[in-house]
Design a protein around this motif. Structure first.
Motif, PDB file in Angstrom:
ATOM      1  N   LEU A  69      34.223  51.735  68.786  1.00 22.38           N
ATOM      2  CA  LEU A  69      33.732  50.769  67.810  1.00 22.38           C
ATOM      3  C   LEU A  69      34.637  49.544  67.759  1.00 22.38           C
ATOM      4  O   LEU A  69      34.148  48.414  67.771  1.00 22.38           O
ATOM      5  CB  LEU A  69      33.632  51.413  66.421  1.00 22.38           C
ATOM      6  N   LEU A  70      35.935  49.746  67.715  1.00 20.09           N
ATOM      7  CA  LEU A  70      36.860  48.618  67.685  1.00 20.09           C
ATOM      8  C   LEU A  70      36.789  47.811  68.981  1.00 20.09           C
ATOM      9  O   LEU A  70      36.896  46.586  68.957  1.00 20.09           O
ATOM     10  CB  LEU A  70      38.289  49.096  67.431  1.00 20.09           C
ATOM     11  N   SER A  71      36.560  48.476  70.102  1.00 17.57           N
ATOM     12  CA  SER A  71      36.402  47.753  71.375  1.00 17.57           C
ATOM     13  C   SER A  71      35.177  46.844  71.341  1.00 17.57           C
ATOM     14  O   SER A  71      35.241  45.682  71.758  1.00 17.57           O
ATOM     15  CB  SER A  71      36.267  48.733  72.538  1.00 17.57           C
ATOM     16  N   ALA A  72      34.069  47.367  70.840  1.00 13.93           N
ATOM     17  CA  ALA A  72      32.848  46.565  70.761  1.00 13.93           C
ATOM     18  C   ALA A  72      33.021  45.400  69.793  1.00 13.93           C
ATOM     19  O   ALA A  72      32.607  44.268  70.083  1.00 13.93           O
ATOM     20  CB  ALA A  72      31.675  47.441  70.331  1.00 13.93           C
ATOM     21  N   LEU A  73      33.636  45.648  68.645  1.00 13.51           N
ATOM     22  CA  LEU A  73      33.860  44.579  67.670  1.00 13.51           C
ATOM     23  C   LEU A  73      34.812  43.519  68.215  1.00 13.51           C
ATOM     24  O   LEU A  73      34.631  42.325  67.963  1.00 13.51           O
ATOM     25  CB  LEU A  73      34.397  45.159  66.362  1.00 13.51           C
ATOM     26  N   THR A  74      35.806  43.954  68.970  1.00 16.31           N
ATOM     27  CA  THR A  74      36.741  43.002  69.581  1.00 16.31           C
ATOM     28  C   THR A  74      36.020  42.084  70.550  1.00 16.31           C
ATOM     29  O   THR A  74      36.205  40.856  70.525  1.00 16.31           O
ATOM     30  CB  THR A  74      37.870  43.757  70.305  1.00 16.31           C
ATOM     31  N   LEU A  75      35.196  42.659  71.410  1.00 16.07           N
ATOM     32  CA  LEU A  75      34.444  41.836  72.360  1.00 16.07           C
ATOM     33  C   LEU A  75      33.482  40.893  71.643  1.00 16.07           C
ATOM     34  O   LEU A  75      33.341  39.725  72.027  1.00 16.07           O
ATOM     35  CB  LEU A  75      33.675  42.725  73.334  1.00 16.07           C
ATOM     36  N   MET A  76      32.837  41.381  70.586  1.00 15.33           N
ATOM     37  CA  MET A  76      31.928  40.526  69.827  1.00 15.33           C
ATOM     38  C   MET A  76      32.676  39.337  69.233  1.00 15.33           C
ATOM     39  O   MET A  76      32.195  38.197  69.273  1.00 15.33           O
ATOM     40  CB  MET A  76      31.253  41.328  68.709  1.00 15.33           C
ATOM     41  N   ARG A  77      33.854  39.577  68.692  1.00 19.49           N
ATOM     42  CA  ARG A  77      34.610  38.490  68.063  1.00 19.49           C
ATOM     43  C   ARG A  77      35.131  37.500  69.084  1.00 19.49           C
ATOM     44  O   ARG A  77      35.162  36.289  68.816  1.00 19.49           O
ATOM     45  CB  ARG A  77      35.742  39.070  67.237  1.00 19.49           C
ATOM     46  N   LEU A  78      35.542  37.969  70.242  1.00 16.66           N
ATOM     47  CA  LEU A  78      36.020  37.043  71.261  1.00 16.66           C
ATOM     48  C   LEU A  78      34.874  36.189  71.805  1.00 16.66           C
ATOM     49  O   LEU A  78      35.034  34.985  72.022  1.00 16.66           O
ATOM     50  CB  LEU A  78      36.736  37.809  72.373  1.00 16.66           C
ATOM     51  N   PHE A  79      33.702  36.801  72.009  1.00 15.39           N
ATOM     52  CA  PHE A  79      32.540  36.015  72.427  1.00 15.39           C
ATOM     53  C   PHE A  79      32.101  35.064  71.323  1.00 15.39           C
ATOM     54  O   PHE A  79      31.685  33.937  71.591  1.00 15.39           O
ATOM     55  CB  PHE A  79      31.383  36.924  72.843  1.00 15.39           C
ATOM     56  N   ALA A  80      32.183  35.510  70.073  1.00 16.18           N
ATOM     57  CA  ALA A  80      31.807  34.651  68.946  1.00 16.18           C
ATOM     58  C   ALA A  80      32.723  33.441  68.861  1.00 16.18           C
ATOM     59  O   ALA A  80      32.266  32.337  68.541  1.00 16.18           O
ATOM     60  CB  ALA A  80      31.852  35.438  67.646  1.00 16.18           C
ATOM     61  N   SER A  81      33.996  33.630  69.158  1.00 17.80           N
ATOM     62  CA  SER A  81      34.911  32.485  69.097  1.00 17.80           C
ATOM     63  C   SER A  81      34.549  31.443  70.148  1.00 17.80           C
ATOM     64  O   SER A  81      34.612  30.241  69.875  1.00 17.80           O
ATOM     65  CB  SER A  81      36.364  32.947  69.267  1.00 17.80           C
ATOM     66  N   VAL A  82      34.110  31.883  71.310  1.00 20.81           N
ATOM     67  CA  VAL A  82      33.666  30.935  72.335  1.00 20.81           C
ATOM     68  C   VAL A  82      32.401  30.217  71.872  1.00 20.81           C
ATOM     69  O   VAL A  82      32.282  28.989  71.994  1.00 20.81           O
ATOM     70  CB  VAL A  82      33.436  31.650  73.689  1.00 20.81           C
TER      71      VAL A  82
END
Length: 129
Positions: free
Chosen positions: A51-64
């Protein structure tokens, strides 16, 4: 809907930086920084780690997405924060937040919703003119 006008673009860039910092902090937790010699998978459990891995990827893509001032970045950031806060409020063992972390992420989520609402109002105002 994009955030290319002056006040919305500035808010989008600020949220992009906040999303980047949250994502990098989560990535540090995934790598085990600050947890000593214990494995992060053992500390969080397998589902918590996934879950934390998926949320991390979502946040990094969201920042872009927010940095390029696109609306999908705000939607992805809002979704990741709603998921994390929802799991925390439901009492899940997969998400662990301190009080200040919860308040910070709740504030970022509300700011993201405000950005989306203001962008929608801006679009409707432009269509009315």
């Amino acid at each position: 809907m994009d955030f290319r006008n002056e006040p919305l673009g500035l808010v989008a860039r600020i949220l992009a930086l906040l999303s980047l910092f949250i994502g990098l902090g989560d990535a540090a937790r995934l790598l085990g920084l600050g947890s000593g010699s214990a494995s992060p998978v053992v500390l969080m459990g397998t589902m918590g780690f996934v879950l934390l891995s998926a949320l991390t990827l979502m946040r990094l893509f969201a920042s872009v997405g927010l940095w390029i001032q696109s609306s999908w970045g705000a939607i992805v950031l809002a979704a990741s924060l709603v998921i994390e806060i929802g799991f925390y409020l439901a009492g899940s063992n997969w998400v662990s937040l301190g009080l200040w972390s919860f308040i910070f992420k709740l504030g970022v989520m509300l700011a993201t919703f405000a950005l989306l609402a203001l962008a929608q109002l801006w679009v409707q105002r432009q269509l009315a003119d």
